[in-house]
Design an enzyme around this catalytic site. Structure first.
Site, short mmCIF file in Angstrom:
data_model
loop_
_atom_site.label_atom_id
_atom_site.label_comp_id
_atom_site.label_asym_id
_atom_site.label_seq_id
_atom_site.Cartn_x
_atom_site.Cartn_y
_atom_site.Cartn_z
N SER A 143 161.32 -32.72 19.33
CA SER A 143 161.72 -31.85 20.75
C SER A 143 161.81 -32.05 22.06
O SER A 143 160.22 -32.42 22.65
CB SER A 143 161.50 -30.27 19.90
OG SER A 143 162.22 -29.64 21.07
N TYR A 156 156.93 -23.70 15.81
CA TYR A 156 157.92 -24.48 16.50
C TYR A 156 157.63 -25.42 17.75
O TYR A 156 157.35 -26.58 17.21
CB TYR A 156 159.29 -24.06 16.63
CG TYR A 156 159.93 -25.44 16.97
CD1 TYR A 156 161.10 -25.77 15.99
CD2 TYR A 156 160.53 -25.31 17.99
CE1 TYR A 156 161.82 -26.53 16.03
CE2 TYR A 156 161.62 -26.61 18.54
CZ TYR A 156 162.28 -27.17 17.71
OH TYR A 156 163.10 -28.42 17.38
P1 NAD Z 1 170.63 -28.57 11.79
O1 NAD Z 1 170.38 -27.10 11.00
O2 NAD Z 1 171.84 -28.65 11.82
O3 NAD Z 1 170.08 -29.62 10.55
C1 NAD Z 1 168.92 -29.52 10.07
C2 NAD Z 1 169.11 -30.31 8.43
O4 NAD Z 1 167.54 -30.61 7.57
C3 NAD Z 1 169.86 -29.72 8.32
O5 NAD Z 1 170.08 -30.88 7.04
C4 NAD Z 1 169.10 -29.37 6.72
O6 NAD Z 1 169.90 -28.96 4.83
C5 NAD Z 1 167.67 -29.50 6.43
N1 NAD Z 1 166.82 -28.66 5.76
C6 NAD Z 1 166.34 -28.37 7.04
N2 NAD Z 1 165.01 -27.08 6.39
C7 NAD Z 1 164.78 -27.93 4.78
C8 NAD Z 1 163.81 -28.16 3.72
N3 NAD Z 1 163.67 -27.47 3.77
N4 NAD Z 1 164.26 -29.15 3.38
C9 NAD Z 1 165.13 -29.95 3.16
N5 NAD Z 1 166.21 -30.08 4.14
C10 NAD Z 1 166.06 -29.02 4.81
O7 NAD Z 1 169.48 -29.35 13.01
P2 NAD Z 1 169.21 -30.09 14.17
O8 NAD Z 1 169.43 -29.29 15.30
O9 NAD Z 1 170.54 -31.16 13.42
O10 NAD Z 1 168.17 -30.65 13.97
C11 NAD Z 1 167.81 -31.70 13.67
C12 NAD Z 1 166.27 -31.66 13.82
O11 NAD Z 1 165.87 -31.85 15.13
C13 NAD Z 1 165.07 -30.41 13.73
O12 NAD Z 1 163.98 -31.63 13.37
C14 NAD Z 1 164.92 -29.67 15.15
O13 NAD Z 1 164.06 -29.33 15.05
C15 NAD Z 1 165.49 -31.04 16.30
N6 NAD Z 1 166.23 -30.60 17.42
C16 NAD Z 1 166.72 -30.29 17.11
C17 NAD Z 1 167.99 -29.35 18.99
C18 NAD Z 1 169.05 -28.92 19.00
O14 NAD Z 1 168.70 -28.39 19.59
N7 NAD Z 1 169.41 -28.65 18.16
C19 NAD Z 1 166.57 -29.56 19.85
C20 NAD Z 1 165.19 -30.34 19.51
C21 NAD Z 1 164.98 -30.78 18.12
#
Ligand code: NAD
Length: 261
Positions: A143, A156
């Site tokens: 991130s 985080y």
């Molecule tokens: P999202 O909430 O859409 O997806 C998260 C996924 O992780 C889902 O499939 C969920 O079921 C799974 N998950 C969560 N907890 C879990 C657990 N305990 N066991 C198994 N599966 C689990 O989120 P996203 O925004 O697509 O995020 C994906 C990654 O990107 C994350 O690591 C997040 O920190 C990172 N990220 C997101 C953003 C953003 O702005 N969305 C920015 C930077 C980094």
């Protein structure tokens, strides 16, 4: 199809960024181990979509990444049903927003377990077969918060800085084995993870929804638009291409200029 006969384990691929990555890898022929929570029937339908995209096998697991035993079972299931993963995308992540002095301690443990410790567990379990094969790709979704911080997100930010450091260390250990290890660091991507933190941020900072979106989230991003999941997926796919073999130990920003400031 450049990924034909490759097995890709993509954690957190039932939603958001992970789902876009899984689709991109499947479109190049990879066998996809779909993983994550959510409605089981919907996720089984996504698994079928992956199989149709790749023209090969796909599988699905809802293993809870906060449990090391469940992670063992996830990697074992992938190996049994599809083959040992040569592409590991550590993407699942969770968030909770609160000031550090009132941050619930169980939420600290949960964020560390899912965002950081799970990356260690999947990596240690998948590396040996990658080494044997002499080829592997480990891609960690970190991130912008692996580089800079924001208030009320201390666990985080700590976990994502940890992912960036872990990535570098493993990249060095695997450098002679045909294995690259990198992280992608998106800025704000419009996914359920971001949408769900809006109410907490409204509460923590006393702001309206519009203020959180414009003055907190997009305030950090000079492009003034959310990153698209397919943009992150395209970079992940590039990291699986033969031309990316010298990119390792990198933390690749995709944040609309956020961390350039
Ligand atoms: P999202 O909430 O859409 O997806 C998260 C996924 O992780 C889902 O499939 C969920 O079921 C799974 N998950 C969560 N907890 C879990 C657990 N305990 N066991 C198994 N599966 C689990 O989120 P996203 O925004 O697509 O995020 C994906 C990654 O990107 C994350 O690591 C997040 O920190 C990172 N990220 C997101 C953003 C953003 O702005 N969305 C920015 C930077 C980094």
């Amino acid at each position: 199809m450049i990924l034909k006969d490759k097995v890709a384990l993509v954690t957190g691929s039932t939603s958001g960024i992970g789902l876009a990555v899984a689709r991109a890898l499947a479109s190049e022929g990879a066998r996809i181990m779909l993983h994550g929570f959510g409605d089981r029937d919907a996720n089984l339908a996504l698994k079928e979509e992956m199989a149709a995209l790749s023209g090969d096998l796909a599988s699905y697991s809802d293993a809870d990444l906060s449990s090391p035993d469940a992670i063992d079972a996830l990697v074992a299931q992938c190996t049994d049903e599809l083959g040992s993963p040569s592409i590991l995308v550590n993407n699942a992540g969770v968030q909770h927003v609160a000031p550090v002095e009132s941050f619930p301690t169980d939420k600290w443990d949960w964020i560390m377990a899912v965002n950081l410790s799970a990356v260690f567990h999947t990596t240690r379990l998948c590396l040996p077969s990658m080494r044997q094969r002499g080829w592997g790709r480990i891609i960690n979704t970190a991130s912008a918060h692996s580089i800079v911080a924001s208030p009320n997100k201390a666990p985080y930010v700590a976990a994502k800085h940890g992912v960036a450091g872990f990535t570098k260390a493993v990249a060095l250990e695997a450098a002679r084995d045909g294995i690259t290890v990198n992280c992608i660091s998106p800025g704000y991507v419009w996914t359920p993870l971001v949408e769900n933190q809006i109410p907490d941020t409204m509460k923590a900072r006393g702001l309206t929804r519009e203020q959180v979106m414009n003055d907190v989230l997009l305030a950090a991003q000079p492009t003034k638009r959310f990153v698209e999941p397919v943009e992150v997926a395209a970079l992940a796919l590039f990291l699986c291409r033969p031309e990316s073999g010298s990119i390792t130990g990198a933390n690749l920003s995709m944040d609309g200029g956020w961390t350039a400031q």
